[in-house]
Design a protein around this motif. Sequence first.
Motif, PDB file in Angstrom:
ATOM      1  N   VAL A 121      37.511  37.142  43.078  1.00 48.89           N
ATOM      2  CA  VAL A 121      37.746  38.247  44.010  1.00 48.89           C
ATOM      3  C   VAL A 121      36.927  39.460  43.586  1.00 48.89           C
ATOM      4  O   VAL A 121      36.312  40.142  44.412  1.00 48.89           O
ATOM      5  CB  VAL A 121      39.267  38.583  44.063  1.00 48.89           C
ATOM      6  CG1 VAL A 121      39.513  39.951  44.673  1.00 48.89           C
ATOM      7  CG2 VAL A 121      40.011  37.505  44.840  1.00 48.89           C
ATOM      8  N   GLU A 122      36.869  39.704  42.275  1.00 52.63           N
ATOM      9  CA  GLU A 122      36.090  40.848  41.795  1.00 52.63           C
ATOM     10  C   GLU A 122      34.591  40.647  42.049  1.00 52.63           C
ATOM     11  O   GLU A 122      33.877  41.580  42.367  1.00 52.63           O
ATOM     12  CB  GLU A 122      36.364  41.077  40.307  1.00 52.63           C
ATOM     13  CG  GLU A 122      37.718  41.768  40.135  1.00 52.63           C
ATOM     14  CD  GLU A 122      38.211  41.815  38.696  1.00 52.63           C
ATOM     15  OE1 GLU A 122      39.358  42.264  38.526  1.00 52.63           O
ATOM     16  OE2 GLU A 122      37.481  41.396  37.775  1.00 52.63           O
ATOM     17  N   ALA A 123      34.141  39.391  41.951  1.00 53.43           N
ATOM     18  CA  ALA A 123      32.716  39.104  42.171  1.00 53.43           C
ATOM     19  C   ALA A 123      32.351  39.154  43.663  1.00 53.43           C
ATOM     20  O   ALA A 123      31.198  39.382  44.007  1.00 53.43           O
ATOM     21  CB  ALA A 123      32.364  37.742  41.585  1.00 53.43           C
ATOM     22  N   LEU A 136      47.612  40.337  44.085  1.00 59.18           N
ATOM     23  CA  LEU A 136      46.362  41.087  44.266  1.00 59.18           C
ATOM     24  C   LEU A 136      46.394  41.867  45.581  1.00 59.18           C
ATOM     25  O   LEU A 136      45.914  42.994  45.657  1.00 59.18           O
ATOM     26  CB  LEU A 136      45.158  40.128  44.261  1.00 59.18           C
ATOM     27  CG  LEU A 136      44.805  39.487  42.906  1.00 59.18           C
ATOM     28  CD1 LEU A 136      43.695  38.457  43.082  1.00 59.18           C
ATOM     29  CD2 LEU A 136      44.380  40.537  41.904  1.00 59.18           C
ATOM     30  N   THR A 183      43.953  45.142  45.494  1.00 56.69           N
ATOM     31  CA  THR A 183      42.655  44.597  45.032  1.00 56.69           C
ATOM     32  C   THR A 183      41.971  43.856  46.175  1.00 56.69           C
ATOM     33  O   THR A 183      40.758  43.901  46.341  1.00 56.69           O
ATOM     34  CB  THR A 183      42.878  43.631  43.849  1.00 56.69           C
ATOM     35  OG1 THR A 183      43.722  44.288  42.909  1.00 56.69           O
ATOM     36  CG2 THR A 183      41.582  43.222  43.187  1.00 56.69           C
ATOM     37  N   PRO A 226      34.017  41.068  46.579  1.00 54.43           N
ATOM     38  CA  PRO A 226      35.113  41.899  47.105  1.00 54.43           C
ATOM     39  C   PRO A 226      35.286  41.856  48.622  1.00 54.43           C
ATOM     40  O   PRO A 226      36.334  42.228  49.120  1.00 54.43           O
ATOM     41  CB  PRO A 226      34.735  43.310  46.620  1.00 54.43           C
ATOM     42  CG  PRO A 226      33.305  43.242  46.234  1.00 54.43           C
ATOM     43  CD  PRO A 226      32.967  41.835  45.911  1.00 54.43           C
ATOM     44  N   THR A 279      41.212  36.002  40.267  1.00 51.18           N
ATOM     45  CA  THR A 279      40.913  37.424  40.059  1.00 51.18           C
ATOM     46  C   THR A 279      39.416  37.615  39.816  1.00 51.18           C
ATOM     47  O   THR A 279      38.786  38.506  40.401  1.00 51.18           O
ATOM     48  CB  THR A 279      41.716  37.960  38.851  1.00 51.18           C
ATOM     49  OG1 THR A 279      43.086  37.625  39.065  1.00 51.18           O
ATOM     50  CG2 THR A 279      41.582  39.459  38.707  1.00 51.18           C
ATOM     51  N   ALA A 280      38.826  36.751  38.960  1.00 45.72           N
ATOM     52  CA  ALA A 280      37.394  36.870  38.653  1.00 45.72           C
ATOM     53  C   ALA A 280      36.564  36.692  39.916  1.00 45.72           C
ATOM     54  O   ALA A 280      35.607  37.435  40.164  1.00 45.72           O
ATOM     55  CB  ALA A 280      37.008  35.828  37.607  1.00 45.72           C
TER      56      ALA A 280
END
Length: 350
Positions: free
Chosen positions: A217-219, A240, A245, A221, A214-215
């Motif tokens: 993927v957020e960093a 996700l 996401t 996108p 998750t971390a």
Amino acid sequence: MTTTLTQPVRLESELAARIVDGPGGYTGVEAGAEWAAEVRRLVKLRNATILAHNYQLPAIQDIADHVGDSLALARAAAAAPEQTIVFCGVHFMAESAKILSPEKTVLIPDERAGCSLADSITGADLREWKAEHPDAVVVSYVNTTAEVKALTDICCTSSNAVDVVESIDPDREVLFLPDQFLGAHVKRVTGRDNIHIWAGECHVHAGINGDELTAQVEASPDAELFVHPECGCATSALYLAGEGTVPEERVKILSTGGMLDQASQTAAKKVLVATEVGMLYQLRKAAPDVDFQPVNDRAACPYMKMITPAALLRSLAAGADEVHVDAQTAHAARRSVERMIEHGNPGSGE
Ligand code: SF4
């Protein structure tokens, strides 16, 4: 056990002197030009071929005659004209090569290279489990010992696990082993509720978890995700995608062979890779313009890394360690592997 050569093998004394048997395996030899020349000399002398798994150290991958996933390598062993196979991978993979080519000599550079996933179920465990479900069909992922394969109805790879389970009468119970994450993936896709899943896991893949994914993927996108279905994060990756996401089309659940095929087709500039870090070497070679980054850069298999340059040199010089599978076990195991090949596209193993 060792095998002998008709001609004496001369190890360069300096190289031989540097081979040390430490707690993590054989060490002390640099993988330089002198080592490579000695390896190739011994390969020729022994009429051997070197096969290396995608998770092997780069120096071992570079000197090998074939690099690939476990099933592709077992097939390469059977097709090879050479009489001796030097299998740079873990023990169950070398056993699979022996099962498919029983007439050949199969060597593994360090027989202590095991697998925590294959070791999560023994033949005795499986006999007991089968006794509790006498009418069930046993489906085993290829990361299993020869003894477990011999007690299995159909083997599968991560590429064809869904096809194999879908081919089974919906009224029959299924025992799926040994990997719980791959089992959960198969259960979700097939929607079957009469599938029992063994609670085994690979400690390397299980260590790649959803929080890290998750971390990352957020960093990043815009990155694509390549996820091996044995990963603890396979479920998170699908979640996700379901949440939006990561767009669903950017999440690829792939075997190691599938990752390589996808690498040359992707339009993404960056790909996050959730599997053992050795895979990055092949992916970066296959698509040098793509930025491949590990989801967990500590996900290195200590068993795979026991096949060091020193261990390979020792193996070729001494004809060690030889892999044996008794004829009865090999016969029964071969049947379950052959059924796997008949069901859908087996693609590749780990
Ligand atoms: S990465 Fe895991 S499944 Fe693969 S060989 Fe290592 S311990 Fe076994």
